[in-house]
Scaffold this motif. Structure first.
Motif, PDB file in Angstrom:
ATOM      1  N   LEU A   7       0.815  -1.220   0.000  1.00  0.00           N
ATOM      2  CA  LEU A   7       0.000   0.000   0.000  1.00  0.00           C
ATOM      3  C   LEU A   7       0.846   1.267   0.000  1.00  0.00           C
ATOM      4  O   LEU A   7       0.526   2.242  -0.679  1.00  0.00           O
ATOM      5  CB  LEU A   7      -0.968  -0.009   1.183  1.00  0.00           C
ATOM      6  CG  LEU A   7      -2.125  -1.000   1.041  1.00  0.00           C
ATOM      7  CD1 LEU A   7      -2.860  -1.174   2.358  1.00  0.00           C
ATOM      8  CD2 LEU A   7      -3.083  -0.547  -0.050  1.00  0.00           C
ATOM      9  N   VAL A   8       1.928   1.264   0.763  1.00  0.00           N
ATOM     10  CA  VAL A   8       2.802   2.440   0.772  1.00  0.00           C
ATOM     11  C   VAL A   8       3.473   2.592  -0.593  1.00  0.00           C
ATOM     12  O   VAL A   8       3.624   3.711  -1.095  1.00  0.00           O
ATOM     13  CB  VAL A   8       3.817   2.387   1.928  1.00  0.00           C
ATOM     14  CG1 VAL A   8       4.852   3.506   1.823  1.00  0.00           C
ATOM     15  CG2 VAL A   8       3.093   2.468   3.276  1.00  0.00           C
ATOM     16  N   THR A  17      -3.715   4.222   5.550  1.00  0.00           N
ATOM     17  CA  THR A  17      -4.172   4.175   6.939  1.00  0.00           C
ATOM     18  C   THR A  17      -4.039   2.759   7.491  1.00  0.00           C
ATOM     19  O   THR A  17      -3.922   1.789   6.731  1.00  0.00           O
ATOM     20  CB  THR A  17      -5.642   4.613   7.049  1.00  0.00           C
ATOM     21  OG1 THR A  17      -6.460   3.619   6.399  1.00  0.00           O
ATOM     22  CG2 THR A  17      -5.874   5.989   6.423  1.00  0.00           C
ATOM     23  N   LEU A  18      -4.086   2.662   8.812  1.00  0.00           N
ATOM     24  CA  LEU A  18      -4.090   1.331   9.424  1.00  0.00           C
ATOM     25  C   LEU A  18      -5.315   0.544   8.972  1.00  0.00           C
ATOM     26  O   LEU A  18      -5.246  -0.675   8.794  1.00  0.00           O
ATOM     27  CB  LEU A  18      -4.044   1.445  10.952  1.00  0.00           C
ATOM     28  CG  LEU A  18      -2.682   1.788  11.551  1.00  0.00           C
ATOM     29  CD1 LEU A  18      -2.801   2.006  13.056  1.00  0.00           C
ATOM     30  CD2 LEU A  18      -1.665   0.698  11.267  1.00  0.00           C
ATOM     31  N   GLY A  19      -6.436   1.237   8.776  1.00  0.00           N
ATOM     32  CA  GLY A  19      -7.635   0.571   8.276  1.00  0.00           C
ATOM     33  C   GLY A  19      -7.415  -0.017   6.887  1.00  0.00           C
ATOM     34  O   GLY A  19      -7.858  -1.142   6.605  1.00  0.00           O
ATOM     35  N   ASP A  20      -6.733   0.730   6.011  1.00  0.00           N
ATOM     36  CA  ASP A  20      -6.407   0.228   4.668  1.00  0.00           C
ATOM     37  C   ASP A  20      -5.539  -1.025   4.757  1.00  0.00           C
ATOM     38  O   ASP A  20      -5.762  -2.008   4.042  1.00  0.00           O
ATOM     39  CB  ASP A  20      -5.635   1.278   3.860  1.00  0.00           C
ATOM     40  CG  ASP A  20      -6.416   2.544   3.588  1.00  0.00           C
ATOM     41  OD1 ASP A  20      -7.666   2.488   3.546  1.00  0.00           O
ATOM     42  OD2 ASP A  20      -5.769   3.605   3.432  1.00  0.00           O
ATOM     43  N   ILE A  21      -4.568  -0.965   5.642  1.00  0.00           N
ATOM     44  CA  ILE A  21      -3.635  -2.095   5.788  1.00  0.00           C
ATOM     45  C   ILE A  21      -4.375  -3.318   6.321  1.00  0.00           C
ATOM     46  O   ILE A  21      -4.215  -4.428   5.809  1.00  0.00           O
ATOM     47  CB  ILE A  21      -2.454  -1.710   6.699  1.00  0.00           C
ATOM     48  CG1 ILE A  21      -1.627  -0.595   6.041  1.00  0.00           C
ATOM     49  CG2 ILE A  21      -1.584  -2.922   7.005  1.00  0.00           C
ATOM     50  CD1 ILE A  21      -0.636   0.091   6.963  1.00  0.00           C
ATOM     51  N   ARG A  29      -9.183  -4.370  12.249  1.00  0.00           N
ATOM     52  CA  ARG A  29      -8.366  -3.194  12.592  1.00  0.00           C
ATOM     53  C   ARG A  29      -7.849  -3.292  14.024  1.00  0.00           C
ATOM     54  O   ARG A  29      -6.699  -2.959  14.316  1.00  0.00           O
ATOM     55  CB  ARG A  29      -9.212  -1.929  12.368  1.00  0.00           C
ATOM     56  CG  ARG A  29      -8.670  -0.641  12.948  1.00  0.00           C
ATOM     57  CD  ARG A  29      -7.495  -0.124  12.147  1.00  0.00           C
ATOM     58  NE  ARG A  29      -7.170   1.237  12.461  1.00  0.00           N
ATOM     59  CZ  ARG A  29      -6.550   1.639  13.569  1.00  0.00           C
ATOM     60  NH1 ARG A  29      -6.220   0.789  14.493  1.00  0.00           N
ATOM     61  NH2 ARG A  29      -6.265   2.912  13.765  1.00  0.00           N
ATOM     62  N   GLY A  30      -8.683  -3.774  14.929  1.00  0.00           N
ATOM     63  CA  GLY A  30      -8.284  -3.900  16.325  1.00  0.00           C
ATOM     64  C   GLY A  30      -7.145  -4.886  16.516  1.00  0.00           C
ATOM     65  O   GLY A  30      -6.267  -4.676  17.357  1.00  0.00           O
ATOM     66  N   PHE A  36       0.639  -3.692  16.721  1.00  0.00           N
ATOM     67  CA  PHE A  36       1.404  -2.487  16.379  1.00  0.00           C
ATOM     68  C   PHE A  36       0.643  -1.283  16.888  1.00  0.00           C
ATOM     69  O   PHE A  36      -0.429  -0.968  16.386  1.00  0.00           O
ATOM     70  CB  PHE A  36       1.605  -2.383  14.859  1.00  0.00           C
ATOM     71  CG  PHE A  36       2.403  -3.519  14.286  1.00  0.00           C
ATOM     72  CD1 PHE A  36       3.786  -3.515  14.347  1.00  0.00           C
ATOM     73  CD2 PHE A  36       1.758  -4.593  13.704  1.00  0.00           C
ATOM     74  CE1 PHE A  36       4.514  -4.569  13.834  1.00  0.00           C
ATOM     75  CE2 PHE A  36       2.480  -5.655  13.184  1.00  0.00           C
ATOM     76  CZ  PHE A  36       3.859  -5.648  13.248  1.00  0.00           C
ATOM     77  N   GLU A  37       1.203  -0.596  17.877  1.00  0.00           N
ATOM     78  CA  GLU A  37       0.479   0.513  18.500  1.00  0.00           C
ATOM     79  C   GLU A  37       0.368   1.740  17.617  1.00  0.00           C
ATOM     80  O   GLU A  37      -0.394   2.642  17.915  1.00  0.00           O
ATOM     81  CB  GLU A  37       1.095   0.885  19.849  1.00  0.00           C
ATOM     82  CG  GLU A  37       2.492   1.459  19.767  1.00  0.00           C
ATOM     83  CD  GLU A  37       3.099   1.745  21.124  1.00  0.00           C
ATOM     84  OE1 GLU A  37       3.532   2.898  21.339  1.00  0.00           O
ATOM     85  OE2 GLU A  37       3.131   0.821  21.953  1.00  0.00           O
ATOM     86  N   SER A  38       1.152   1.775  16.519  1.00  0.00           N
ATOM     87  CA  SER A  38       1.056   2.921  15.610  1.00  0.00           C
ATOM     88  C   SER A  38       1.416   2.494  14.196  1.00  0.00           C
ATOM     89  O   SER A  38       2.093   1.478  13.985  1.00  0.00           O
ATOM     90  CB  SER A  38       1.985   4.047  16.062  1.00  0.00           C
ATOM     91  OG  SER A  38       3.344   3.676  15.870  1.00  0.00           O
ATOM     92  N   LYS A  39       0.992   3.292  13.253  1.00  0.00           N
ATOM     93  CA  LYS A  39       1.338   3.049  11.851  1.00  0.00           C
ATOM     94  C   LYS A  39       2.851   3.165  11.669  1.00  0.00           C
ATOM     95  O   LYS A  39       3.443   2.423  10.891  1.00  0.00           O
ATOM     96  CB  LYS A  39       0.589   4.052  10.956  1.00  0.00           C
ATOM     97  CG  LYS A  39       0.834   3.837   9.478  1.00  0.00           C
ATOM     98  CD  LYS A  39      -0.056   4.705   8.606  1.00  0.00           C
ATOM     99  CE  LYS A  39       0.423   6.123   8.531  1.00  0.00           C
ATOM    100  NZ  LYS A  39      -0.247   6.904   7.458  1.00  0.00           N
ATOM    101  N   ARG A  40       3.469   4.076  12.381  1.00  0.00           N
ATOM    102  CA  ARG A  40       4.913   4.263  12.283  1.00  0.00           C
ATOM    103  C   ARG A  40       5.663   2.986  12.667  1.00  0.00           C
ATOM    104  O   ARG A  40       6.584   2.554  11.965  1.00  0.00           O
ATOM    105  CB  ARG A  40       5.352   5.410  13.186  1.00  0.00           C
ATOM    106  CG  ARG A  40       6.854   5.581  13.256  1.00  0.00           C
ATOM    107  CD  ARG A  40       7.233   6.646  14.299  1.00  0.00           C
ATOM    108  NE  ARG A  40       8.589   6.476  14.712  1.00  0.00           N
ATOM    109  CZ  ARG A  40       8.973   5.763  15.768  1.00  0.00           C
ATOM    110  NH1 ARG A  40       8.101   5.176  16.537  1.00  0.00           N
ATOM    111  NH2 ARG A  40      10.245   5.644  16.063  1.00  0.00           N
TER     112      ARG A  40
END
Length: 196
Positions: A7-8, A17-21, A29-30, A36-40
């Motif tokens: 996606l990137v 977004t995390l939702g996209d991933i 999503r949950g 992973f607590e963040s997209k980063r």
């Protein structure tokens, strides 16, 4: 992690977004946020995984017992090749790890595997301190990738590769040289005290 890279590559980090991933990976999503607590952090882990798998794959193409110079050359070419093959992913990765507002460099399990492969290569190559030399090589590879990817000021692969190969005393013909096979006319600058 594969979905993150895909996606990137397609849309860039900011537009993913995390939702996209989660949707691409077929996960809730949950569940993704649980690991992973963040997209980063997901982006860092995904990029390190891509790097260590690519590096491992490139090294596995060499015959067993290959010369340490050939293995180190192949490793350098594999990392530089990722910058050319996945520019959005590598630009995003470098931007995230260089941004002080994003936190410190994270040594996730994927990064540790990548680091161990490089340290083992450097030890076989003859580095007196493979851990310290790994830090130098990692920095040089990051600099090389930045040089290849800098918008509006990118440098072509041959001089970046020539500089890295010069640093480690590697013959241009090793690894997977870019076409044409002949080394560039460009030579690294003389070091202080070296004769002309």
């Amino acid at each position: 992690m594969r979905a993150t890279v895909e996606l990137v590559d397609q849309h860039g980090y900011g537009r993913t977004t995390l939702g996209d991933i989660a949707e691409r990976a077929g996960l809730a999503r949950g569940l993704l946020s649980y690991y992973f607590e963040s997209k980063r952090l997901l982006m860092q882990a995904a990029t390190h995984r891509m790097m260590h798998l690519s590096l491992g794959g490139a090294l596995s193409e060499l015959p067993a017992g290959s010369d340490p110079d050939a293995r180190l050359a192949r490793a350098i070419d594999a990392v530089l090749g990722l910058a050319l093959d996945h520019p959005r992913v590598m630009r995003s990765h470098l931007a995230l790890i260089l941004d002080p507002d994003m936190g410190a460099f994270v040594k996730d399990p994927e990064q540790r595997q990548l680091g161990q492969i490089l340290q083992d290569l450097l030890q076989a190559w003859g580095a007196a301190d493979p851990v310290a030399e790994h830090a130098v090589l990692r920095s040089a590879l990051m600099g090389g990738c930045i040089g290849l990817l800098l918008p509006g000021a990118a440098v072509s692969l041959p001089p970046i590769r020539a500089d890295l190969f010069f640093r480690y005393g590697l013959a241009w013909e090793l690894g997977v040289p870019p076409q044409p096979v002949a080394p560039p006319r460009w030579q690294p600058p003389l070091r202080a005290g070296e004769p002309d």
